[in-house]
Scaffold this motif. Structure first.
Motif, PDB file in Angstrom:
ATOM      1  N   ASN A 175       0.839  -1.198   0.000  1.00  0.00           N
ATOM      2  CA  ASN A 175       0.000   0.000   0.000  1.00  0.00           C
ATOM      3  C   ASN A 175       0.875   1.249   0.000  1.00  0.00           C
ATOM      4  N   GLU A 176       0.711   2.087  -1.013  1.00  0.00           N
ATOM      5  CA  GLU A 176       1.558   3.286  -1.103  1.00  0.00           C
ATOM      6  C   GLU A 176       1.333   4.262   0.041  1.00  0.00           C
ATOM      7  N   ASN A 177       0.235   4.108   0.771  1.00  0.00           N
ATOM      8  CA  ASN A 177      -0.038   4.969   1.924  1.00  0.00           C
ATOM      9  C   ASN A 177       0.377   4.325   3.242  1.00  0.00           C
ATOM     10  N   ALA A 178       1.150   3.261   3.174  1.00  0.00           N
ATOM     11  CA  ALA A 178       1.610   2.573   4.378  1.00  0.00           C
ATOM     12  C   ALA A 178       2.516   3.481   5.208  1.00  0.00           C
ATOM     13  N   ASP A 201       2.509  -3.037   7.457  1.00  0.00           N
ATOM     14  CA  ASP A 201       2.332  -1.617   7.125  1.00  0.00           C
ATOM     15  C   ASP A 201       3.547  -1.024   6.421  1.00  0.00           C
ATOM     16  N   TYR A 203       5.440  -0.190   2.638  1.00  0.00           N
ATOM     17  CA  TYR A 203       5.367  -0.013   1.187  1.00  0.00           C
ATOM     18  C   TYR A 203       6.771  -0.237   0.658  1.00  0.00           C
TER      19      TYR A 203
END
Length: 373
Positions: A175-178, A201, A203
């Motif tokens: 997830n790029e928003n990790a 969590d 990226y």
């Protein structure tokens, strides 16, 4: 299956020893270092593990193919072993969620396999005589011609193979928003390592094996990961140099398998080729820091020199293999850097060591807190 009567086939070892069996129906010959895995399950993960590139796998489980294949159970994009030796090859499978049978899977990728081999005798022979090059032949080529061809196959010692399995272009996982960003150097990375980091969590940006430090650093990572992979670590001089720069940056570092060996070499510790490597999902390891034993998944034919490591001022052994006392884990005293020789992502295998990913994340959090203080 195309054959009602399967053709005869042979496994010829470099020392001239021959084991006889039958072809599963895919004609040809294949070369590599012969080794064995003692796991009783997880054959598809083993076949697709990049660390096995260039090796002929001997399955100690007498039944291979009985539960078919599934696309969720691969560790890379394709089969990585050079060939398979087994006792009983199952053309039929009975698992409900199988997508195909193992024969079609092998045929689609032209993987040469010999079955009906006395694998107990073969494994005993390898254990007594050491890992060596071999050829599987299912096409009737003469033994004398095979010996000539086999003599030209390079030995694993001194052989650089990471370049053969590493990605050629960077890619992202997770997830790029990790919360955390990881720069991972792909020396032959297993997919389940990426899954384990992503579910914590992270990226991850995965880079080719020959990526320089400035490019890795440009991702602005919270931590660096050095992956598993095949072959001898010592020829990877550029990677060793990059590892030295990574360590000097004071950013948290975690290495697994070949990555562990690279960290050792980056600190001036030599590596060596083992008489027989560790390959299986039941290897006992002692955690010196906790006093607890772990059952681990392992796949390596090289190891870090323990005698040199024990004399090093800035490295300490954290884990050792209970069967032969080889180094199974280490950490640096002055840097946020640790590594293990085995596979905490364990695909296949037990989950005793998955805590190591949590330790990596804890190291990252601690480092970030120090920076913010």
């Amino acid at each position: 299956m195309k054959y009602t009567t399967r053709p005869q086939a042979i496994l010829l070892l470099a020392d001239g020893t021959i084991f006889y069996g039958k072809s599963i129906g895919i004609s040809g010959k294949t070369f590599g270092e012969v080794c064995f895995n003692t796991g009783m399950t997880g054959y598809q993960e083993i076949f697709t593990d990049p660390s096995y590139f260039g090796q002929i796998m001997v399955a100690t489980n007498p039944h291979i193919g009985n539960y078919g294949v599934n696309s969720d159970e691969v560790e890379s994009e394709k089969i990585m072993i050079s060939g398979l030796v087994c006792k009983n090859f199952s053309f039929n499978h009975s698992r409900p969620d199988s997508e195909s049978n193992l024969y079609d899977y092998f045929e689609n990728q032209n993987l040469i396999c010999i079955s009906d081999v006395d694998t107990r005798a073969l494994v005993s022979y390898i254990r007594d005589n050491g890992a060596q090059n071999a050829v599987i032949c299912t096409d009737g080529t003469s033994v004398e011609e095979l010996k000539t061809l086999l003599s030209n196959v390079p030995n694993m010692e001194g052989l650089e193979l990471a370049s053969k399995v590493s990605t050629t272009e960077p890619y992202f996982f997770g997830n790029e928003n990790a919360t955390f960003k990881i720069s991972a150097l792909d020396l032959g990375i297993k997919r389940n390592i990426l899954r384990n980091l992503a579910k914590r969590d992270c990226y991850i940006k995965v880079f080719p094996y020959d990526t320089n430090f400035e490019t890795l650093k440009a991702f602005n990572p919270d931590g660096y990961f050095l992956s598993n992979g095949p072959g001898d670590p010592e020829p990877l001089e550029q990677v060793i140099g990059v590892a030295q720069e990574i360590i000097a940056s004071d950013t948290p570092v975690f290495g697994i398998c070949l990555g562990h060996q690279i960290i050792g070499l980056a600190n001036g510790i030599s590596t060596y080729k083992m008489f027989n490597g560790h390959r299986g999902i039941n290897h006992p390891v002692m955690n010196i820091l906790t006093g607890k034993g772990e059952i681990t998944s392992q796949n390596h034919g090289f190891a870090v020199n323990r005698e040199e490591l024990e004399k090093h001022n800035d490295l300490e052994i954290t884990h050792y293999h209970l069967n032969d006392n080889t180094v199974a884990g280490m950490k640096m005293k002055s840097k946020n850097c640790f590594s293990v020789q085995y596979h905490p992502e364990a695909s296949p295998g037990p989950h005793d060591s998955s805590y190591l990913f949590d330790e990596f994340i804890s190291n990252i959090k601690w480092s970030k807190e120090l920076q913010q203080a």
